[in-house]
Design an enzyme around this catalytic site. Structure first.
Site, mmCIF file in Angstrom:
data_model
loop_
_atom_site.group_PDB
_atom_site.id
_atom_site.type_symbol
_atom_site.label_atom_id
_atom_site.label_comp_id
_atom_site.label_asym_id
_atom_site.label_seq_id
_atom_site.Cartn_x
_atom_site.Cartn_y
_atom_site.Cartn_z
ATOM 1 N N SER A 179 0.893 -1.241 -0.176
ATOM 2 C CA SER A 179 0.079 -0.096 -0.008
ATOM 3 C C SER A 179 0.827 1.181 -0.073
ATOM 4 O O SER A 179 0.285 2.263 -0.226
ATOM 5 C CB SER A 179 -0.812 0.097 1.451
ATOM 6 O OG SER A 179 -0.321 -0.174 2.330
ATOM 7 N N HIS A 207 -5.033 -2.945 -3.178
ATOM 8 C CA HIS A 207 -4.867 -2.072 -4.334
ATOM 9 C C HIS A 207 -4.579 -2.777 -5.831
ATOM 10 O O HIS A 207 -4.190 -2.134 -6.566
ATOM 11 C CB HIS A 207 -3.458 -1.416 -3.802
ATOM 12 C CG HIS A 207 -3.709 -0.778 -2.686
ATOM 13 N ND1 HIS A 207 -4.141 0.611 -2.554
ATOM 14 C CD2 HIS A 207 -3.408 -1.002 -1.242
ATOM 15 C CE1 HIS A 207 -4.083 1.027 -1.170
ATOM 16 N NE2 HIS A 207 -3.749 0.106 -0.475
ATOM 17 N N LYS A 239 -11.906 1.439 -2.689
ATOM 18 C CA LYS A 239 -10.640 1.811 -3.522
ATOM 19 C C LYS A 239 -11.023 1.974 -4.949
ATOM 20 O O LYS A 239 -11.808 2.689 -5.239
ATOM 21 C CB LYS A 239 -9.338 1.138 -2.977
ATOM 22 C CG LYS A 239 -8.937 1.295 -1.773
ATOM 23 C CD LYS A 239 -7.958 0.565 -1.008
ATOM 24 C CE LYS A 239 -7.605 1.093 0.275
ATOM 25 N NZ LYS A 239 -7.046 0.190 1.149
HETATM 26 C C1 LIG Z 1 -7.176 0.044 2.821
HETATM 27 C C2 LIG Z 1 -6.520 -1.266 3.078
HETATM 28 C C3 LIG Z 1 -7.040 -1.991 3.974
HETATM 29 C C4 LIG Z 1 -8.219 -1.537 4.918
HETATM 30 O O1 LIG Z 1 -9.316 -1.725 3.934
HETATM 31 P P1 LIG Z 1 -10.849 -0.735 4.352
HETATM 32 O O2 LIG Z 1 -11.917 -1.221 3.654
HETATM 33 O O3 LIG Z 1 -10.572 0.649 3.916
HETATM 34 O O4 LIG Z 1 -10.882 -0.980 5.822
HETATM 35 C C5 LIG Z 1 -6.534 -3.342 3.933
HETATM 36 N N1 LIG Z 1 -5.480 -3.509 3.569
HETATM 37 C C6 LIG Z 1 -4.790 -2.985 2.487
HETATM 38 C C7 LIG Z 1 -3.633 -3.326 1.773
HETATM 39 C C8 LIG Z 1 -5.456 -1.418 2.438
HETATM 40 O O5 LIG Z 1 -4.387 -0.563 1.510
#
Ligand SMILES: *Cc1c(COP(=O)(O)O)cnc(C)c1O
Length: 394
Positions: A179, A207, A239
């Protein structure tokens, strides 16, 4: 009030070390251009990789489902909150990822807690990449399993650790796209290692889902890993999907285990049905519309080429996450501030989100950006970084 004195000391420490976080107030919808703190900025820090968070068809799917199903889901999934939209979304996700079944969680953070804690206990082992997302690290700690962190993307280090683990279940977990670094985990090699050491393999595709793979189905599609090779996929819907929530996809036995035993699944209210309907509409667009992914790939290629010409401190990423490594937190903040003055929103990511002395500007490109906006960012970056170097020398 002794306790609160302690809190203030920790807060001022954070300020002193240039690690204090401040929230900006957004006054518009997500998009390439946003209104923030009464200023218009080109936004290079959202995870809305395909520019779908404000898409008319997804908005109307949300509105229609709200007219029909109201706002609140009323309950958890196991009581009376599991609507037809939740169910259809699960079926669509299973089909899209090429897995037997999928189940929705309220957030990715909860999905990670939920999977790891349903699968592991004290007598088991968990192997995590050092740069894994905080939610995966927290999940591993909470599980009470014997916790091994291996060097970033280092198959040999992982193998040494696997070879020493005896008795109990073994689970290897990685971000499929890291991330804060943007690089892709070696899932093919990890899968071979998992088979050799009889370990389970889980990828957090927060991602990758929607962005990677021919049809956007994520890292598994990108690397052509079937359910046998990559048995546990966690994907998020907030995302690239532009909605909210998360899911886990895998075998019938895995998903049924989560429904029966995963506490963050069982003991929480289901997301609003309209949010599920919005995700469903988004996934249909993502699967059909390769144009957005293609445009994003072109922007990434262009950004990397130009950043190299400008001698910007690029990292080893081929994805939409293109961080520039600064190192010092104060310097990273200063560059971010200059960029904001020039009309660009790029947040400085600092410890403890990233390791000490690796503060960076986490630039994210999205399909909503134009080539012109990316070029403008590149020039602003070159100027801002040069400006900071001069200031430090002076
Ligand atoms: C954003 C993210 C999460 C968490 O997801 P949410 O739905 O925002 O709680 C988990 N793992 C990674 C790698 C992320 O970037």
């Amino acid at each position: 009030m002794a306790d609160f004195d302690g809190l203030s000391a920790a807060l001022s420490d954070r300020k002193k070390n240039h690690l204090y976080r401040q929230r900006c107030e957004l006054q518009s919808a997500q998009g390439a251009v946003v209104q923030v703190d009464n200023q218009e900025l080109i936004n290079f820090c959202s995870n809305d990789y395909l520019g779908l968070a404000n898409h008319p068809e997804i908005i109307s799917a949300f509105k229609n489902a709200t007219d029909e199903f109201g706002v609140g889901s009323g309950s958890s999934h196991l009581v009376c909150g599991h609507s037809q939209y939740h169910h259809q979304l699960e079926q669509a996700l299973a089909e899209y990822t090429g897995r037997n079944r999928a189940v929705i969680f309220s957030t990715g953070y909860m999905a990670n807690l939920g999977v790891i804690n349903a699968l592991l206990g004290k007598s088991d082992f968990i192997f995590e990449d050092k740069l894994n997302h905080a939610s995966l690290l927290d999940a591993g700690l909470l599980s009470g399993a014997r916790f091994q962190r291996f060097l970033h993307n280092d198959i040999d280090d992982l193998e040494r650790k696997l070879a020493k683990a005896e008795g109990g279940r073994k689970l290897i977990v990685v971000d499929s796209v890291f991330s804060m670094d943007g690089d892709i985990a070696p899932l093919v090699e990890l899968s071979q290692l998992a088979t050799r050491y009889d370990a389970m393999l889980m990828a957090d595709d927060a991602h990758g889902f929607g962005v990677l793979g021919e049809s956007g189905a994520g890292s598994a599609e990108h690397l052509q890993l079937g359910q046998q090779q990559l048995p546990i996929i966690m994907g998020t819907l907030g995302k690239a999907v532009g909605s909210f929530g998360a899911f886990v996809a895998g075998s019938e036995a895995l998903i049924e285990t989560l429904i029966q035993f995963s506490r963050p699944y069982i003991y929480t209210t289901a997301i609003p049905p309209a949010v599920a309907a919005a995700s469903l509409a988004s996934i249909k667009i993502i699967a059909q519309d390769g144009q957005r992914r293609l445009h994003l790939q072109q922007l990434i290629k262009h950004f990397k080429e130009q950043a190299k010409c400008l001698k910007l401190p690029l990292m080893a990423s081929t994805t939409a996450i293109q961080p520039l490594l600064v190192g010092d937190s104060e310097k990273a903040l200063a560059i971010s501030k200059i960029l904001k003055e020039k009309g660009f929103w790029v947040v400085a990511i600092r410890p403890p989100t990233v390791p000490m002395n690796t503060a960076r500007l986490r630039i994210t490109l999205t399909a909503a950006h134009s080539m012109k906006q990316v070029d403008a960012l590149l020039h602003a970056l070159a100027d801002a970084i040069a400006g900071i170097v001069v200031e430090v020398k002076a």
